[in-house]
Scaffold this motif. Structure first.
Motif, PDB file in Angstrom:
ATOM      1  N   UNK A  16       0.896  -1.282   0.112  1.00  0.00           N
ATOM      2  CA  UNK A  16      -0.192   0.015   0.169  1.00  0.00           C
ATOM      3  C   UNK A  16       0.885   1.410   0.037  1.00  0.00           C
ATOM      4  N   UNK A  17       2.014   1.183   0.911  1.00  0.00           N
ATOM      5  CA  UNK A  17       2.573   2.224   0.992  1.00  0.00           C
ATOM      6  C   UNK A  17       3.464   2.627  -0.436  1.00  0.00           C
ATOM      7  N   UNK A  18       4.067   1.537  -0.970  1.00  0.00           N
ATOM      8  CA  UNK A  18       4.664   1.641  -2.400  1.00  0.00           C
ATOM      9  C   UNK A  18       3.742   2.359  -3.266  1.00  0.00           C
ATOM     10  N   UNK A  19       2.360   1.643  -3.181  1.00  0.00           N
ATOM     11  CA  UNK A  19       1.276   2.212  -4.290  1.00  0.00           C
ATOM     12  C   UNK A  19       1.153   3.668  -4.125  1.00  0.00           C
ATOM     13  N   UNK A  20       0.859   4.060  -2.545  1.00  0.00           N
ATOM     14  CA  UNK A  20       0.625   5.495  -2.533  1.00  0.00           C
ATOM     15  C   UNK A  20       1.854   6.407  -3.007  1.00  0.00           C
ATOM     16  N   UNK A  21       3.145   5.842  -2.967  1.00  0.00           N
ATOM     17  CA  UNK A  21       4.287   6.662  -3.202  1.00  0.00           C
ATOM     18  C   UNK A  21       4.280   6.822  -4.699  1.00  0.00           C
ATOM     19  N   UNK A  22       3.780   5.727  -5.362  1.00  0.00           N
ATOM     20  CA  UNK A  22       3.778   5.728  -7.017  1.00  0.00           C
ATOM     21  C   UNK A  22       2.661   6.805  -7.316  1.00  0.00           C
ATOM     22  N   UNK A  23       1.789   6.907  -6.611  1.00  0.00           N
ATOM     23  CA  UNK A  23       0.565   8.018  -6.623  1.00  0.00           C
ATOM     24  C   UNK A  23       0.740   9.402  -6.277  1.00  0.00           C
TER      25      UNK A  23
END
Ligand code: FES
Length: 613
Positions: free
Chosen positions: A224-231
Motif C-alpha cells: 500500500x505504501x509503495x502504491x501511495x508513493x507511486x501515486x
C-alpha cells in the motif's frame, strides 16, 4: 489494490485488539501477587519423613511377574505407606498419558486410588481452613491443568478462594492446587499467549496464525505504501513515474499527448504544461471548478460526489485536483483558462494596517499581464520555515502583535490564491493586499501562505499562476455598482473601482455610480482610507461608507457591521433593479449580506461575490 487495502484494514483491527490484550495482561502480570497466582495459597509444604522396613517389602520380582509388563518400577510413599508404582506405558512427561499400577509394598496387593484415598491425599496437601465439599474423578481434560492428560481426582474445598486439589488417579501424585487467584491468572495467561483453545501452551496454532497475519499486515502495508508513493502521495522522487496522457478538448478534439508525473494531481500536472484549469480553491476540492472527464471506472472521492451527480460520475466526470495520473490514460478538459505560470519579483512590501500588507510584484521578464479587475493569482508556496509573528515588524505596530505567541514552525509546499488589488489599466505591477493570518491557538499553524509571502523581502521572487478571472464587473452595463467588503476583501473591490474610474476617463463614457461599503474593526484597519476619501471628494459618482465594528470615541463615522450600514442606506441608493452588487469579505459578511439582499427581492444574477475563504 482494493483487496490489499481491505485485508490490511481488517488485519490491523485484529492485530490491534490482540496488542491491546497483550498490554492489559502484561500490566496484570506486573501487578499480580505471584504466590497467589500460582494457586498455592493453601498448599502444605510439610513433608513427613517416613522410614520403611525394607526387609518386609515384597520381592519386586514377584510383583513384576504378577502385573502387566512394566517399563519402570519405583517405590513411592502415599499416606505414610510404601507402594510399588509400576509404569506400563510411559509418556514423555508425567502429565502425558501414562499407565500405572499401584501395589502395596508390604502386602503385594494391588491398590486403586478411590475417592476416600484421594480425599486423604488432598487433605495431606492442603493447609487451609476449608472442608471437602466435592470429589470428582475427571477422565477428560482438566480445566485448571490443561496439560494433565491422565485421569485425575478433583477435590474441592469450601474456603474463600475455592481451592481445588488435583490427585492423579493412577499414581496418587499431587498434580497441583488451583483457586480463584490462579484461575484469574490463567485467563491472563490465556489472553497473553493466545491460548484460546486452552492447550496450556504458547506454541499453539493461534500464535502461528497470528505471526502469519502480522507478516501479511506488514506486506500489505508495504504494498500500500509503495502504491501511495507511486501515486505521488509522499512526493518521494524515487517513486515518481511519468505517465503519458492523451488530452481532448470539450468537443472531443485531440490536443495531443502530454506526460504527467505520478507525484502531481492532474490540476498541478497540467500547469507544468501551461494548461490552467479554473480553480478558486487552489486544489482543495471545494470550488468544483477543475472539471475533467476521465475513465468512468476511476475511483471517486467525496469531493467528486459533492460536485457531480451520479450520472455525471458514471460518464467519467471528476475533479482534476483529486486524481493522479495513475488513474488516467486520456482526459477531456471541460474548461481551460488563459492563465499561465509566472515568476513574480517582489518590488515592495508595506504594512497598510496592523495585520494587512500591500505586496507589489512585477512579472519577471517585464511583460505586464492583462486581466479584468477582480482577477486573482494562485501562488506556489514552497515548503519552508515560518514564524507566527512577521519578521520585519515596524515599531509602531508591535503593540498590535503583543498578544500573538511567537512560534516557529515548518510547513509543506502548498498553493494559495489572492486577488489582485489593482486594475491592469492603472499599473503594470501586480498589487495584493494580504492579511497575515494568525493561528487561533498553538495547535494549528498560522496562515502559511500569507506568512510566507508577507515575509518575502523585495528582490525575492515567487511563482504564481494566473490571472484567473472569476469575479469581474459585468460588461456594457451602466447600472449602479454597490461594493461591499471587509478586511483584505478590499483587494478585488479596489481593483473594480480603479477599473471603472479609469474606463470612464479613458473612453469618455458616462461614469457609473459606485457605492463602496467597507467594514473594519478600528480606524487603523481601514485600508486606503485617504485614497477613497479623496476620490469621494472629487468624484460625484463615488460614495464611500467606511464602517467600524470596534470604533473608539474619536471615530465620527458609521459604526456597526458593514452589512447593517448597507441595509440602512439601500433604499436611498437607487432602484434595486438598477443595482449590481459585488461582495468580497469574511463568510459571515457574505452570507448575511446575500440573505438580506435576497429577502429584499434582489435577483441572484445581480449579486456577484468573491468567496476567498
Ligand atoms: S481546484 Fe477547486 S475543486 Fe479542484
Amino acid at each position: 489494490m482494493l483487496w490489499i487495502k481491505k485485508i490490511h484494514k481488517w488485519l490491523s483491527v485484529f492485530i490491534g485488539i490482540q496488542f491491546l490484550l497483550w498490554l492489559l495482561s502484561g500490566v496484570y502480570f506486573n501487578l499480580m501477587d505471584h504466590t497467589k497466582a500460582s494457586g498455592h495459597t493453601y498448599r502444605s509444604h510439610e513433608h513427613a519423613v517416613v522410614n520403611f522396613d525394607l526387609q518386609k517389602f515384597v520381592e519386586p520380582k514377584s510383583v513384576l511377574t504378577q502385573q502387566n509388563p512394566s517399563v519402570v518400577l519405583s517405590t513411592i510413599e502415599l499416606l505414610g505407606k510404601p507402594y510399588y508404582l509400576l509404569t506400563h506405558k510411559k509418556g514423555l512427561y508425567r502429565n502425558f498419558i501414562n499407565h500405572y499400577s499401584l501395589v502395596n509394598a508390604y502386602s503385594g496387593e494391588t491398590t486403586e486410588i478411590d475417592s476416600a484415598m484421594a480425599n486423604a491425599l488432598a487433605s495431606q496437601s492442603y493447609s487451609g481452613p476449608g472442608e471437602i465439599i466435592a470429589t470428582t474423578l475427571l477422565t477428560s481434560k482438566v480445566a485448571d491443568f490443561p496439560k494433565q492428560y491422565n485421569p485425575t481426582w478433583q477435590i474441592n474445598f469450601n474456603d474463600e478462594v475455592n481451592t481445588s486439589v488435583y490427585i492423579e488417579a493412577g499414581s496418587g501424585r499431587v498434580v497441583g492446587h488451583s483457586d480463584d487467584d490462579k484461575r484469574l491468572a490463567d485467563i491472563a495467561f490465556m489472553l497473553h499467549f493466545m491460548d484460546y483453545a486452552s492447550e496450556g501452551s504458547f506454541n499453539n496454532i493461534q500464535i502461528i496464525l497470528f505471526a502469519f497475519f502480522t507478516l501479511w499486515l506488514s506486506l500489505t502495508g508495504l504494498i500500500w505504501t509503495v502504491d501511495l508513493g507511486f501515486r505521488g502521495q509522499y512526493q518521494i522522487k524515487l517513486f515518481a513515474k511519468q505517465r503519458k496522457v492523451r488530452l481532448f478538448d470539450k468537443h472531443q478534439k485531440s490536443m495531443g499527448d502530454i506526460t504527467l508525473s505520478s507525484h502531481s494531481n492532474l490540476l498541478d500536472g497540467l500547469i507544468e504544461h501551461d494548461i490552467a484549469l479554473p480553480s478558486t480553491c487552489g486544489g482543495g476540492g471545494t470550488c468544483g471548478r477543475c472539471k475533467v472527464m476521465i475513465n468512468p471506472v476511476t475511483n471517486t472521492t467525496s469531493a467528486d460526489h459533492q460536485h457531480f451527480s451520479d450520472k455525471e460520475l458514471q460518464q467519467g466526470y471528476r475533479l482534476a485536483c483529486q486524481h493522479f495520473s495513475n488513474d488516467v490514460k486520456q482526459m477531456t478538459l471541460i474548461d481551460v483558462t488563459e492563465a499561465k505560470k509566472h515568476a513574480l519579483l517582489l518590488t515592495s512590501s508595506t504594512f497598510v494596517s496592523p495585520y494587512i500588507k500591500e505586496l507589489r510584484f512585477k512579472v519577471k521578464g517585464g511583460a505586464a499581464l492583462s486581466y479584468k479587475a477582480g482577477a486573482f493569482m494562485r501562488f506556489f508556496i514552497p515548503a519552508s520555515k515560518g514564524c507566527s509573528v512577521p519578521m520585519q515588524l515596524p515599531e509602531e505596530l508591535k503593540p498590535h502583535w503583543h498578544h500573538i505567541e511567537k512560534l516557529d514552525y515548518e510547513h509543506l509546499a502548498c498553493t494559495r490564491s489572492y486577488s489582485i488589488a489593482t486594475s491592469a489599466d492603472t499599473t503594470d505591477e501586480l498589487v495584493f493586499t494580504i492579511k497575515i493570518q494568525s493561528a487561533p491557538h498553538h495547535k494549528v499553524l498560522p496562515g502559511v501562505g500569507s506568512s510566507y509571502l508577507c515575509n518575502l523581502a523585495p528582490g525575492q521572487s515567487v511563482d504564481a499562476i494566473g490571472p484567473f478571472e472569476e469575479f469581474f464587473a459585468s460588461e456594457n452595463s451602466n447600472k449602479t455598482m454597490v461594493l461591499v467588503g471587509a478586511g483584505s476583501g478590499m483587494a478585488p473591490l479596489k481593483s473594480l473601482i480603479e477599473e471603472q474610474t479609469a474606463l470612464a476617463s479613458k473612453n469618455g463614457n458616462p461614469e457609473r455610480n459606485i457605492y463602496f461599503f467597507y467594514g473594519a474593526r478600528k480606524e487603523s484597519d481601514l485600508l486606503y482610507a485617504d485614497e477613497f476619501y479623496h476620490l469621494a471628494n472629487h468624484n460625484d459618482h463615488f460614495h464611500y461608507f467606511p464602517t467600524l465594528s470596534r470604533a473608539d470615541e474619536n471615530w465620527l463615522g458609521s459604526t456597526g457591521y458593514v452589512q447593517q450600514m448597507l441595509e440602512l442606506n439601500l433604499d436611498s441608493i437607487d432602484n434595486l433593479e438598477n443595482i449590481e452588487f459585488y461582495l468580497c469579505g469574511p463568510s459571515l459578511l457574505m452570507t448575511e449580506t446575500i440573505a438580506m439582499l435576497t429577502a429584499k427581492g434582489v435577483a441572484d444574477s445581480a449579486i456577484t461575490f468573491d468567496d476567498f475563504n
